[in-house]
Design an enzyme around this catalytic site. Sequence first.
Site, short mmCIF file in Angstrom:
data_model
loop_
_atom_site.label_atom_id
_atom_site.label_comp_id
_atom_site.label_asym_id
_atom_site.label_seq_id
_atom_site.Cartn_x
_atom_site.Cartn_y
_atom_site.Cartn_z
N LYS A 83 14.23 -13.27 13.65
CA LYS A 83 14.44 -13.91 14.96
C LYS A 83 13.20 -14.65 15.46
CE LYS A 83 18.04 -10.75 16.54
NZ LYS A 83 18.52 -9.89 17.63
N ASP A 119 21.46 -12.14 23.08
CA ASP A 119 21.53 -10.67 23.13
C ASP A 119 21.45 -10.15 24.58
OD1 ASP A 119 21.78 -10.05 20.39
OD2 ASP A 119 19.64 -10.30 20.06
P1 NDP Z 1 13.39 -2.18 16.69
O1 NDP Z 1 13.02 -1.70 15.34
O2 NDP Z 1 12.87 -3.49 17.15
O3 NDP Z 1 12.94 -1.04 17.77
C1 NDP Z 1 13.21 0.31 17.54
C2 NDP Z 1 12.92 1.12 18.78
O4 NDP Z 1 13.37 2.46 18.53
C3 NDP Z 1 11.45 1.19 19.14
O5 NDP Z 1 11.33 1.31 20.55
C4 NDP Z 1 11.03 2.50 18.45
O6 NDP Z 1 9.92 3.13 19.03
C5 NDP Z 1 12.26 3.34 18.68
N1 NDP Z 1 12.38 4.44 17.72
C6 NDP Z 1 12.76 4.35 16.42
N2 NDP Z 1 12.77 5.56 15.85
C7 NDP Z 1 12.38 6.44 16.81
C8 NDP Z 1 12.20 7.84 16.85
N3 NDP Z 1 12.43 8.61 15.76
N4 NDP Z 1 11.81 8.42 18.00
C9 NDP Z 1 11.58 7.66 19.10
N5 NDP Z 1 11.74 6.33 19.13
C10 NDP Z 1 12.13 5.72 18.00
O7 NDP Z 1 14.99 -2.13 16.71
P2 NDP Z 1 16.01 -2.97 17.64
O8 NDP Z 1 15.47 -3.01 19.01
O9 NDP Z 1 16.37 -4.24 16.97
O10 NDP Z 1 17.33 -2.04 17.58
C11 NDP Z 1 17.35 -0.78 18.19
C12 NDP Z 1 18.76 -0.23 18.25
O11 NDP Z 1 19.59 -1.08 19.02
C13 NDP Z 1 19.44 -0.08 16.89
O12 NDP Z 1 20.19 1.11 16.92
C14 NDP Z 1 20.35 -1.27 16.83
O13 NDP Z 1 21.49 -1.05 16.01
C15 NDP Z 1 20.77 -1.39 18.29
N6 NDP Z 1 21.16 -2.76 18.64
C16 NDP Z 1 22.40 -2.96 19.17
C17 NDP Z 1 22.80 -4.21 19.55
C18 NDP Z 1 24.15 -4.41 20.13
O14 NDP Z 1 24.59 -5.56 20.20
N7 NDP Z 1 24.82 -3.37 20.58
C19 NDP Z 1 21.91 -5.38 19.40
C20 NDP Z 1 20.61 -5.05 18.85
C21 NDP Z 1 20.27 -3.78 18.48
P3 NDP Z 1 8.41 2.84 18.50
O15 NDP Z 1 7.99 1.56 19.17
O16 NDP Z 1 7.65 4.02 18.94
O17 NDP Z 1 8.51 2.72 17.00
#
Ligand code: NDP
Length: 296
Positions: A83, A119
């Site tokens: 993106k 989004d």
């Molecule tokens: P990113 O990888 O950009 O961000 C992931 C986030 O999750 C970060 O804040 C990360 O924290 C946190 N995280 C991951 N693992 C853990 C953990 N074990 N404990 C605590 N925090 C955790 O992902 P996206 O933002 O792109 O996507 C996130 C979710 O949103 C996914 O499930 C995706 O499927 C969903 N999504 C849904 C959409 C929809 O249209 N409904 C659109 C886009 C995404 P840290 O910074 O500490 O690593």
Amino acid sequence: MMRTAGQDERASLNVSGTSSVYGVWGYPVKHSRSPAMHNAAFAEMGLNAVYVPFEVEPALIAAAIDGVRALGICGINITVPLKELAAACLPDLDPVSQRLGVVNTIVNRAGNLTGYSTDGPGFMWAIKSLGWPASGQVVHILGAGGSARAVADSLAEAGNRLLIANRTRERAQDLAAQVNKHFPGQAEVVAWGTSVEPADLIVNTTSVGMHPNEGDCPPVDAELLRSRPRVYDLIYAPEETRLLSNAKQYGCDISNGLGMLVYQGALSLSLWLDRPVDTIPVLAMEHAVRNTIAAK
Ligand code: NDP
């Protein structure tokens, strides 16, 4: 990655020499539900169009964008991790994409490419379609990744106050700073897991609780749930995450992220086809996504 014809028996579409071509780029892309969703929309609208997945190596993004012009591809969706890279290669960005520095949609208007980010607007549409208030709210955002950025930007633009909590606090600070740059004073960072700041709405943008880790749940203090905020989880598989079932037990209104997925796609379609959003067949799109989830 090359695929051999016939590997996927479900891929039987009516494609002709006059079909308009759309697609989604990701790396990987095979998990994407967008082809099912958009091809269902084209079928429902009776359009001679096809939507296909392309696995694009990040290093080749500029070549892929040139390819859109060269091949006359009408529109593209962009997913992770492309993106930001795509936004950097596009000559024109809509205001949301300019603020975020990312795009999830490219529109090709006679060779002129414009990038959009649907989004956040898709999330806002989802909230409104539930009948939930979309402005003047205190919103607790869990997470600070790519989806959090989009959601936070649109929530702030609509006049909400944001409390951002993330496992990695620095990323929450970066996100709050980005929001406050454009919408001064609307975002602050709160502690991950221990914040009891009251909120009207909690939005989980983390991947915690997503299939196949259904047993996981982002830490939300019970105190916070006791005041019965609405809870929106961006995750849509499983249909009800641990977070949502916990919140339901406290009497909270809940929703998973299916609406956001469908509406961001519907907004892309509306841009590509230059048609009002209320003419886009969101029910057919939702049905198609549900089928992909059921098939897994
Ligand atoms: P990113 O990888 O950009 O961000 C992931 C986030 O999750 C970060 O804040 C990360 O924290 C946190 N995280 C991951 N693992 C853990 C953990 N074990 N404990 C605590 N925090 C955790 O992902 P996206 O933002 O792109 O996507 C996130 C979710 O949103 C996914 O499930 C995706 O499927 C969903 N999504 C849904 C959409 C929809 O249209 N409904 C659109 C886009 C995404 P840290 O910074 O500490 O690593």
